[in-house]
Structure formats: C-alpha cells, structure tokens
Design a protein around this motif. Structure first.
Motif, PDB file in Angstrom:
ATOM      1  N   UNK A 119       4.444  -3.451  -5.974  1.00 39.93           N
ATOM      2  CA  UNK A 119       3.764  -3.690  -7.314  1.00 39.93           C
ATOM      3  C   UNK A 119       2.580  -4.542  -7.640  1.00 39.93           C
ATOM      4  N   UNK A 138       1.233   2.417 -10.032  1.00 43.32           N
ATOM      5  CA  UNK A 138       0.909   1.702  -8.647  1.00 43.32           C
ATOM      6  C   UNK A 138      -0.697   2.084  -8.260  1.00 43.32           C
ATOM      7  N   UNK A 183       0.873  -1.184  -0.109  1.00 43.15           N
ATOM      8  CA  UNK A 183       0.127  -0.007   0.018  1.00 43.15           C
ATOM      9  C   UNK A 183       0.917   1.343  -0.145  1.00 43.15           C
ATOM     10  N   UNK A 184       2.041   1.231  -0.493  1.00 38.28           N
ATOM     11  CA  UNK A 184       2.964   2.411  -0.627  1.00 38.28           C
ATOM     12  C   UNK A 184       3.740   2.529  -1.767  1.00 38.28           C
ATOM     13  N   UNK A 185       3.403   1.550  -2.684  1.00 36.40           N
ATOM     14  CA  UNK A 185       4.069   1.654  -3.966  1.00 36.40           C
ATOM     15  C   UNK A 185       5.561   1.215  -4.087  1.00 36.40           C
ATOM     16  N   UNK A 186       5.822   0.162  -3.067  1.00 40.52           N
ATOM     17  CA  UNK A 186       7.183  -0.621  -3.023  1.00 40.52           C
ATOM     18  C   UNK A 186       7.081  -1.891  -3.606  1.00 40.52           C
ATOM     19  N   UNK A 205      -2.289   1.756  -5.883  1.00 42.56           N
ATOM     20  CA  UNK A 205      -2.343   2.237  -4.103  1.00 42.56           C
ATOM     21  C   UNK A 205      -2.075   3.673  -4.094  1.00 42.56           C
ATOM     22  N   UNK A 206      -1.241   4.159  -4.962  1.00 46.59           N
ATOM     23  CA  UNK A 206      -0.722   5.854  -4.826  1.00 46.59           C
ATOM     24  C   UNK A 206      -1.661   6.601  -5.703  1.00 46.59           C
ATOM     25  N   UNK A 207      -2.567   6.240  -6.169  1.00 51.72           N
ATOM     26  CA  UNK A 207      -3.626   7.192  -7.054  1.00 51.72           C
ATOM     27  C   UNK A 207      -4.704   7.268  -6.300  1.00 51.72           C
TER      28      UNK A 207
END
Lengths: 221, 331
Positions: A92, A104, A87-90, A106-108
């Motif tokens: 994928x 990603x 949930x932090x773009x790390x 989750x970051x949009x």
C-alpha cells in the motif's frame, strides 16, 4: 524496465501539460489522435502517447507500455511521495487516488490510465494549508520512519470518501442501513486500512488520526 | 518485464478480433493480478488488449428477477450495489472478505474469476511448476503446501483457486457469459473452473480468445438467507485457508433448500453437492449440518501439512449453517 520518456525532463512535461490543462476538450481530442494504436498492426508498438492529469496538471507523455503509474510519478514527474515498497500491491505504500478512488499505483500500467485524474500526496495540501488528514497524522504523531505515510494518507482519503458514499466493508453489519454514509468505527478503520502496512507498527496512532478526521467530517461513530 | 503492444478496445467485437490468432495476447482488466504476474515473469504477453473501457461496467436488473453483472464492474462496486447486498448478501460478503480496498477498487468481476493461484511455486519462475510449465513437476506436493488443496487435486497439481467471489457465485448458481471467435456462450460458474487432472495449466474452460462479458445471477430465493465466512491467517487482507458460502432456506425447522460451496480447498470453488443431499428435507439442526459437512469432506485427501483444513472447513460450514438456521435477530 527501460521506459522511453519523450519529454526531456519533468519540467518539460509540466510545461507542455500546463499549456493544455485549461482545455479539457482539446486534451481529450489530442489523446484520441495520439493515443494507443487502434489497428492490430500498430499494436506491435511498444510505447504510446498519453495524457495523465496529476494533481490538477495535464502531462503529455510518451511511455513504454511497461511503465507503471508509480514509475511515471517517481521517475518521470519527480513526484516521489508515493513509495515503492513491495511493487506487488501488497503493502500500500504506492497508494494514490485515481479519479477519486484509491488504488495501488504499482499495479497500474500508465498507458491504461490515459486521461485519468491522479491525486498523490503532493496534491492534497492547499498551498501551505495541509489536508486535514495530514494535519491529523502530525497531531497524532502517526508515523515513525514515515515511508508508508504518503500511502497511508492517500488511502485514508479514499476510505473517508468510500464511507461517505456508503461502501460497506467486511466488518459492516449485514443489517446496517443502506443508502447513507457508513459510520467509521475504529473497527471499520482498521479493516478498511488493512491494505496499508506499517513496518514501524504505528497502527494505533494511524487509526486515531483517521478517526479524528472522520469524526470532524461526521462519518465516525 | 518483456516489451508488449497495447490496444485499447472500444467494443467487445474489436477486443475478440484482436485476440484471434494471437496466443500471446491477454485481455487487461484491472490488472491487479496480470500486471503482478508480468512483473514476476509468469505472464509474458506480446499484446495487451485493454477491455476496461468497454461498456460492461453496469449491473442490470433482469426481467426474471435475476441480475446481470458486467465483467468490468469493479469488486468495490459489486459489493456495494444495493440489489447485491439486499438479495445476494453472500456475494457482497465474499467480495469484501478478499484483498484490500485499493485492490477491490481496481479489480474487475471478470478478472476476479480468472485470477491465478497464489501457490508459491507457480509464482516463482526459478521453480518447476506443471501449471506454469507443463511437464516440469510439482514441488508443492512434497514442499510448501500448507495453503493448498485437500480436495480434487491430482499428482500434477495441488494448487487452490484463490477467489472468494467465485465461491459465492458457485453457491448462487451463477452463469458466466463469454464472447469469442465463435460467438456467445454461457457456462455455469460451477463448471467454469476445472480440476487440475492432467492439464493443470488450464484453470478454466475458457477457450483461446474468449472474453468474459458478464456474470448472471438467477433470481434470489426470497425465503433464503445467505452468508460467506472465511478463515485466514490474519484478520484482513489474506487469502482463505478455508471458506464457506451458504444459502439456506429453513421452514418449520426443516431445510427446504440449501446451497453450499467451499473455498480455499481445491482448484475450483467446491460446490458441496454431497452435503446438500444430506441437508435436503432434513431437520435444521447442528447434527444435520455436521453430518452434511462430513459427507462432503469424506473425499478429502490432505497433504502432509494441510490436514487442518478439513476440520476447519467442517467447523466453518456447521457454524455458518447454524447461524443461518437461527431466526433472524429482531431490530
């Protein structure tokens, strides 16, 4: 996070969306009218009406601004293919295609993607016919637990397109010819897929699967 | 995450007007850092002003031979742009060495410049941090600081600026264009990021309500070659432990012009002026390059666990300059 989901359920959203999906102009006009607040006063609102085109269907939604695209897909539309890993773009695991490019989800923030076209793992197959990358992942046994697989495959779809469009990567030789597709060597695939983690360590087979498809499509070497 | 308002700006003027007098407002670009920080509770904006649909997504050739990069140009588009690859290779390489394909597709040029440090204490709201909460202290000085600064830090903050792109822009003498309540202004990218000093909460010299509209590159030095090299803990998708951006023009074995910047070492991209002094008009030899790097890094003040960065940065600089000084490979 407590999104306000106006449609009663995913089915309701789908029905509303389906009625509009054939009228592109109508949908856009609707978005402009119902879209995010224009005036500074109205900017105090904490939710907005918006349209997301997901796997070819337009969904009209009213969403709390905090809602991410990943949460819309999973919690509002019942599309649970994209996964919430970090949930932090790390990691994928949430990778989807937005207007054809991988991102990603989750970051949009969903409100910022109003009007965009999103493709998830659920939208890649044509009926019973799997996408070539889905076929290749099955053929190569490119997974163990499968949690990262939807993100891996959506990312690989993006990789093939980016290479076809001539996007360089960190390992593309500086003197490589420009203007044409970038040949997807194994080294290129490893670098380009580095935003997708696999805790089971299925990387060798994932690289093989992507290489198989890129070879078939003529962008491998 | 705290609830917030959302405004999609249709013009730069509208965006700046909406931010005026609202300290709780933030401009939303790709969101790859801001949304993450909102999830962590580090950023708690009351209003997001979405600037992603402003007409700032073009790369423009300038009459003087330079380039103007719109603030909303994605990192992927910037790295792939033909004029960038051909004339400013160091910039394309730097962008491609950062983040992942997914993030580069989303992240913007302006947002990349404004990304916050990845110092663990800054990102953890349960810990003190002078950058996040001025006056609370800096546990990183005695705590986990292997990734943090060796140059230009202060008793109040040892954070590093994480952007690779900014390091290349520093070596290229790029300029940041801003629009704010008082109109337009421009700042050299080397002066855009601050050293922490007594005010680590201020990463840059940007003023309240100012929006980055573009980054401008001066005409490329046609005789020069450029390169970015980054050392990190894994082969891809990791922040720099140390990095080097270099532009080098060698004629007849002598350095005609050199521009050098370090990343991963300081609170801002570290333009290596002392090294450039040593390089100017000197023989383009490994010995010169080593003396130059050492002249710059003499000012380093490593912390307990990050002293390795000093020889690492030195060796990166020597390797990159040596490679650039070698005649280009045929073919």
């Amino acid at each position: 996070m407590q999104p306000t989901n106006q449609p009663a359920d995913a089915g309701g959203a789908r029905a509303a969306g389906a009625a509009r999906s054939g009228t592109g102009a109508g949908t856009r006009a609707g978005t402009a009218t119902a879209g995010p607040a224009r005036s500074a006063e109205a900017a105090a609102e904490q939710s907005s009406a918006l349209v997301l085109h997901v796997n070819g269907t337009a969904y009209e939604l009213t969403l709390d601004h905090r809602t991410t695209v990943l949460d819309v897909l999973r919690e509002h539309l019942g599309l649970t293919g994209a996964k919430k890993g970090c949930d932090h773009g790390q990691c994928g695991a949430c990778t989807v295609l937005v207007d054809g490019r991988r991102a990603n989800s989750c970051l949009m923030l969903a409100v910022a993607q109003d009007g965009r076209h999103i493709t998830t793992i659920e939208g890649l197959a044509h009926g019973e016919r799997l996408h070539p990358l889905q076929e290749a992942f099955v053929e190569r046994d490119a997974l163990q637990c499968g949690y990262c697989t939807p993100g891996q495959i959506c990312s690989a779809v993006g990789v093939l397109q980016e290479a076809a469009d001539g996007f360089p990567s960190h390992v593309t030789p500086a003197d490589a010819p420009q203007g044409g597709p970038v040949p997807l060597t194994v080294e290129e695939i490893r670098e380009r897929m580095s935003g997708n983690l696999c805790r089971c360590g299925a990387y060798p087979r994932i690289v093989e699967a992507v290489h198989d498809v890129s070879t078939d499509q003529g962008v491998a070497s | 995450m705290k609830p917030f308002g959302y405004l999609r700006a249709t013009s730069v003027e509208e965006a700046v007007r909406a931010a005026e007098g609202r300290p709780g407002a933030r401009f939303l670009g790709g969101g790859t850092n801001l949304v993450d920080l909102m999830k962590l509770g580090v950023e708690r904006p009351g209003l997001l002003i979405d600037v992603t649909r402003l007409p700032l997504d073009h790369i423009e050739e300038l009459p003087d031979g330079g380039l103007r990069i719109g603030a909303m140009v994605s990192n992927s588009a910037l790295a792939a742009a033909a004029p960038v690859r051909e004339r400013y290779a160091v910039l394309s390489q730097a962008v491609l060495s950062g983040a992942s394909g997914q993030l580069r597709n989303t992240a913007t040029t302006g947002g990349n410049l404004l990304q916050r440090t990845r110092c663990l204490y800054f990102q953890d709201v349960s810990k003190p941090c002078n950058k996040r909460e001025p006056g609370t202290g800096c546990p990183a000085r005695e705590g986990i600081h292997r990734d943090l600064a060796v140059l230009g830090h202060s008793p109040h903050c040892v954070a590093t600026q994480p952007s690779d792109m900014a390091v290349a822009l520093a070596a290229l003498d790029a300029t940041v264009h801003l629009h704010g309540p008082d109109g337009d202004r421009s700042v050299p990218v080397t002066e855009f990021h601050r050293l922490p000093g007594d005010h680590p909460e201020q990463d840059t010299v940007i003023r309240p309500g100012e929006l980055i509209t573009a980054v401008q590159l001066p005409p490329a030095d046609r005789g020069a070659r450029s390169r970015y090299r980054k050392a990190r803990d894994r082969a891809s998708f990791a922040f720099a432990l140390a990095s080097v951006a270099a532009v080098l023009d060698v004629r007849d074995g002598v350095v005609r012009r050199a521009a050098l910047a370090f990343g991963g070492l300081a609170h801002r991209p570290w333009r290596a002026r002392a090294a450039e002094e040593v390089l100017r008009d000197a023989p383009a030899t490994e010995d010169t390059f080593a003396r130059a790097a050492e002249a710059e890094l003499a000012a380093a003040e490593p912390l307990r666990d990050n002293g390795f960065k000093v020889p690492l940065a030195r060796n990166l600089a020597v390797a990159v300059l040596t490679e650039l000084a070698a005649p280009p490979a045929r073919g």
